[in-house]
Design a protein around this motif. Structure first.
Motif, mmCIF file in Angstrom:
data_model
loop_
_atom_site.group_PDB
_atom_site.id
_atom_site.type_symbol
_atom_site.label_atom_id
_atom_site.label_comp_id
_atom_site.label_asym_id
_atom_site.label_seq_id
_atom_site.Cartn_x
_atom_site.Cartn_y
_atom_site.Cartn_z
ATOM 1 N N GLY A 125 2.122 6.239 28.721
ATOM 2 C CA GLY A 125 2.539 7.794 29.089
ATOM 3 C C GLY A 125 3.969 7.555 29.771
ATOM 4 N N ILE A 126 4.352 6.523 30.342
ATOM 5 C CA ILE A 126 5.459 6.337 31.038
ATOM 6 C C ILE A 126 6.610 6.063 29.650
ATOM 7 C CG2 ILE A 126 7.061 4.826 32.569
ATOM 8 C CD1 ILE A 126 4.773 6.314 33.964
ATOM 9 N N TRP A 136 7.801 4.215 39.169
ATOM 10 C CA TRP A 136 8.651 4.183 37.960
ATOM 11 C C TRP A 136 9.274 5.548 38.140
ATOM 12 C CZ3 TRP A 136 8.428 0.306 34.321
ATOM 13 C CH2 TRP A 136 7.471 -0.411 34.495
ATOM 14 N N SER A 137 10.516 5.509 37.734
ATOM 15 C CA SER A 137 11.450 6.784 37.791
ATOM 16 C C SER A 137 12.137 6.930 36.508
ATOM 17 C CB SER A 137 12.208 6.649 38.914
ATOM 18 O OG SER A 137 13.333 5.706 38.485
ATOM 19 N N HIS A 138 12.695 8.326 36.246
ATOM 20 C CA HIS A 138 13.361 8.507 35.268
ATOM 21 C C HIS A 138 14.471 9.702 35.858
ATOM 22 C CE1 HIS A 138 15.079 10.500 31.254
ATOM 23 N NE2 HIS A 138 15.899 9.446 31.406
ATOM 24 N N VAL A 139 15.623 9.405 35.970
ATOM 25 C CA VAL A 139 16.425 10.649 36.591
ATOM 26 C C VAL A 139 17.503 10.774 35.598
ATOM 27 C CG1 VAL A 139 17.730 11.264 38.626
ATOM 28 C CG2 VAL A 139 15.593 9.898 38.982
ATOM 29 N N GLY A 141 0.935 4.956 36.445
ATOM 30 C CA GLY A 141 1.268 5.955 35.454
ATOM 31 C C GLY A 141 1.118 7.498 35.786
ATOM 32 N N GLN A 142 0.421 7.545 36.914
ATOM 33 C CA GLN A 142 0.302 8.975 37.298
ATOM 34 C C GLN A 142 1.540 9.688 37.574
ATOM 35 O OE1 GLN A 142 -2.737 9.525 40.408
ATOM 36 N NE2 GLN A 142 -2.895 11.532 39.810
#
Length: 768
Positions: A269-270, A283-286, A305-306
């Motif tokens: 899911g990530i 984990w990050s997505h910016v 993954g939450q």
């Protein structure tokens, strides 16, 4: 060999560093903070390399050694191999970097090191060393030899090469119209590639790769906590902007940069574009704009993954929808998630608290967003008091307009007026998110750490459920700094009524009261603090005494004592010159007194107010000069002027204290025992002791402030009391008052004892 660093002296240095093998030497000093911080790293690395000698040189005790090696900054690390200097660097190193340096120095060829030193000497003489193109020129700015062509306009054009001072090639690239364009490579001293990548019209574009080397190198790679297990780092650029960074070990496996351990598997899911943030363990997505600011959707996940939170940003500010995991944050234990929106970094509108099945538990309307410019101009921060009823009426108008932050702040001021907390708590219940006490404190604490200077951020945190007592106190501190003590007092009183168990708030109120000139009330708060926080109470009491002395004839209260030699016997200035300076002090004191009186209602009784010294000015205030004067061969600046506009009460009192101290001692030096215009110069027998005391005490305060008193300890200099406290026990935050007190006295005596001086306000008489 010893696994512990060895102290080296002038007698043992040559013997130790001249031995076969590798010897490191750390030049340090006890007073140097970075040196003390580096010491455990140095010792731990010594244990890892028992085949290497780790020496230490105390630069204070071994000044001959530090002079011989021209040690200009510390810590400085030098390395000797088979008696030859093979490395020198300044500044503390991380454990990984020091360990890597030691390993590389073990492999270093001494013959190569000697040749490199010879080449450096040639470079220092302006001679091109072997290995460098004979037509290369030395670039002083980059400290490199450079060779390449220029076009008719003098712009760099075509291939270029750069060499270090030791003759080793360090860079190859190409230029187009004076800008780097095309592929480039950097090299380790061994000739191995240290970096490669591409420029496009002066901007890095595409992958830029760093390569580690097992051999000695001055090329840096393992910076900012990157593990030495990382052997390759790839940074991807998009026309100068970094868009991604990956790290690899010696087997070309992707690794975590800080540890060199294998990069974790990506949870289901990530998205692939998300990266692991080691500092957050998330984990990050910016999404970013061209300036590197958050713009678009930002998402963060826990390691499993939450989804932790996601929110929309516009040009670096939260703006749009927001949702997050909210386990154990709210009073209702069913709440697991929250959702709402932001406008320009301000939480506003409808917020919803949800259970594990995303069912609504409750909602709150946080009201309209109020940005900093609007909120900071609100009457709730005015220094003008209102009645409790007036504040409640104003709060009602704010609620009607859904300005809930402003309404809460207005009710806080009403609390301070009539001690009725219920209306404030009732509105909090209606409009603020209901957090657990621990989470409310954590939420407020985060705001205090990141945005304590923003009225809007503090007020926004209030409706987000931050701890009300902490936030109201924070408003008080901010307003006190803005010289709005009346408003500050209301907010800290409200904080004490909302959270009466927080005795620490008494300290804040004490400081506010002092800024209002209410020293007796502040002392009562100090007494109330004494049981719970004796140290804080002592500070508050000492500050009150230092800030509000009795302005009487101070020289009558102490006998001058100085251990200095060759002290002056009498003043060197004429009576006319002394009268002129007395009147300048009086003019300055009258300016300060007028500014202080202007802060209070006419007729207010203020026991600490500096006395009216207009009797020293029979013809009125005298001119205060600002000019350049020639004294001997020197040009000296004189600035006797005083600008009191906008000054807070503490600064005004400190000015008055310094000038009063200088004035009374000047009159004492003429033989006076009260504040009058002197009619003769009849110095007391201990005049020289007073002159010496002014300098000795000023030095003593400066030594305590700068070195913590080490100079006084080394010289055995006697102490003295200031504001009823021994100078060595005076709180560091109060040393500035003492320094100003004695600086003015010292400047006055410097002027008084040298007929060439024209004013105590000469710049060459002020300072250390």
């Amino acid at each position: 060999m010893s696994t512990h660093p060895v102290d080296l002296t002038a007698e043992t240095f040559e013997q130790m560093t001249g031995k076969p093998g590798l010897v490191l030497v750390d030049f340090w000093a006890e007073w140097c903070g970075p040196c003390r911080n580096f010491a455990p790293t140095y010792a731990a690395t010594a244990e890892k390399h028992p085949d290497v000698v780790f020496g230490k040189v105390d630069t204070e005790a071994q000044q001959e050694l530090s002079g011989r090696f021209q040690i200009q900054s510390i810590p400085t690390l030098m390395a000797f191999k088979d008696g030859t200097v093979v490395h020198r660097s300044s500044g503390a190193m991380s454990p990984g970097r020091l360990d890597a340096l030691v390993k590389s120095l073990k492999t270093l060829d001494v013959a190569y090191a000697k040749q490199a030193e010879e080449n450096k000497k040639l470079t220092e003489q302006g001679i091109v060393p072997p290995g460098v193109h004979p037509e290369a020129t030395w670039d002083e700015g980059d400290s490199e030899w450079v060779y390449g062509a220029t076009d008719p306009k003098g712009r760099k054009q075509g291939p270029y090469k750069y060499w270090r001072a030791d003759g080793t090639l360090c860079n190859e690239c190409s230029f187009e119209n004076d800008k780097p364009h095309g592929p480039f490579k950097r090299f380790h001293e061994s000739g191995e590639v240290s970096q490669d990548g591409d420029f496009v019209k002066g901007e890095l574009h595409g992958p830029r790769t760093w390569y580690a080397s097992e051999k000695f190198t001055t090329e840096r790679m393992h910076e900012n906590g990157v593990s030495t297990l990382v052997r390759k780092t790839v940074m991807v650029y998009e026309h100068g902007r970094v868009t991604g960074v990956t790290h690899y070990d010696g087997q070309d496996r992707r690794v975590v940069p800080s540890t060199g351990e294998p990069y974790p598997d990506r949870p289901e899911g990530i998205p692939l574009e998300a990266e692991l943030r080691e500092d957050l363990n998330q984990w990050s997505h910016v999404e970013l704009n061209t300036d590197g600011e958050r713009h678009g959707l930002a998402r963060f996940w826990l390691q499993d993954g939450q989804l932790l939170w996601e929110g929309e940003f516009v040009e670096g500010q939260r703006h749009g929808t927001y949702r997050s995991l909210a386990k154990d944050e709210y009073l209702d234990p069913r709440v697991k998630f929250d959702e709402g929106r932001y406008e320009q970094d301000v939480a506003c509108g409808k917020w919803t608290l949800l259970d594990a099945d995303r069912q609504v538990v409750l909602t709150r309307d946080l009201g309209v967003a109020q940005a900093e410019a609007e909120l900071s101009a609100s009457p709730v921060f005015s220094n003008v008091p209102r009645s409790a009823e007036a504040w409640r009426e104003y709060a009602a108008t704010c609620v009607a307009a859904r300005k809930h932050r402003e309404a809460l702040l207005a009710l806080a001021r009403s609390v301070a007026m009539d001690q009725q907390v219920a209306p404030f708590l009732e509105l909090m219940e209606r409009v603020a998110l209901p957090r657990t006490p621990d989470n409310a404190k954590a939420t407020a604490g985060e705001a205090l750490q990141n945005a304590a200077d923003s009225s809007s951020a503090l007020a926004e945190t209030l409706v987000r459920g931050g701890d009300a007592g902490m936030l109201l106190r924070a408003h008080a501190v901010r307003l006190d700094q803005l010289d709005r003590p009346r408003a500050a007092l209301d907010f800290v009183n409200a904080a004490l009524l909302v959270a009466p168990e927080r005795t620490a708030f008494l300290f804040t109120r004490g400081l506010v009261l002092l800024n209002m000139g209410m020293d007796s009330h502040a002392l009562k708060d100090a007494e109330a603090l004494a049981k719970a926080e004796p140290g804080t109470a002592t500070f508050l009491g000492t500050y009150a005494r230092a800030l509000f002395p009795v302005f009487d004839f101070w020289p009558a209260k102490e006998k001058p004592v100085s251990t200095y030699e060759d002290l002056p016997e009498k003043p060197a200035q004429t009576l006319d010159a002394i009268v002129r300076i007395v009147q300048k002090y009086a003019t300055r004191l009258q300016l300060v007194r007028a500014a202080l009186l202007g802060r209070f209602k006419p007729g207010a009784v203020l026991p600490w107010m500096p006395p009216d010294v207009s009797a020293l000015l029979p013809a009125g205030p005298v001119e205060l000069a600002e000019e350049e004067v020639e004294i001997g061969e020197d040009s000296v600046s004189v600035d006797e002027t005083l600008s009191v506009a906008g000054m807070g009460l503490p600064d005004l009192i400190r000015l008055a204290r310094g000038d009063w101290n200088a004035l009374t001692w000047l009159l004492w030096a003429c033989g006076e025992s009260k504040v009058v215009l002197p009619k003769k110069v009849a110095p007391p027998a201990d005049f020289g002791q007073a002159a010496g005391m002014s300098s000795q005490r000023h030095w003593r305060v400066r030594d305590r402030k700068v070195t913590g008193g080490r100079g006084a300890q080394a010289s055995g200099a006697a102490g003295f009391e200031f504001a009823g406290v021994e100078i060595d026990a005076l709180h560091p935050n109060l040393l500035g008052i003492a320094e100003q007190h004695y600086a003015e006295m010292q400047a006055m005596f410097y002027w008084l004892t040298d007929s060439h001086n024209v004013s105590p306000w000469q710049d060459n008489l002020r300072g250390s």
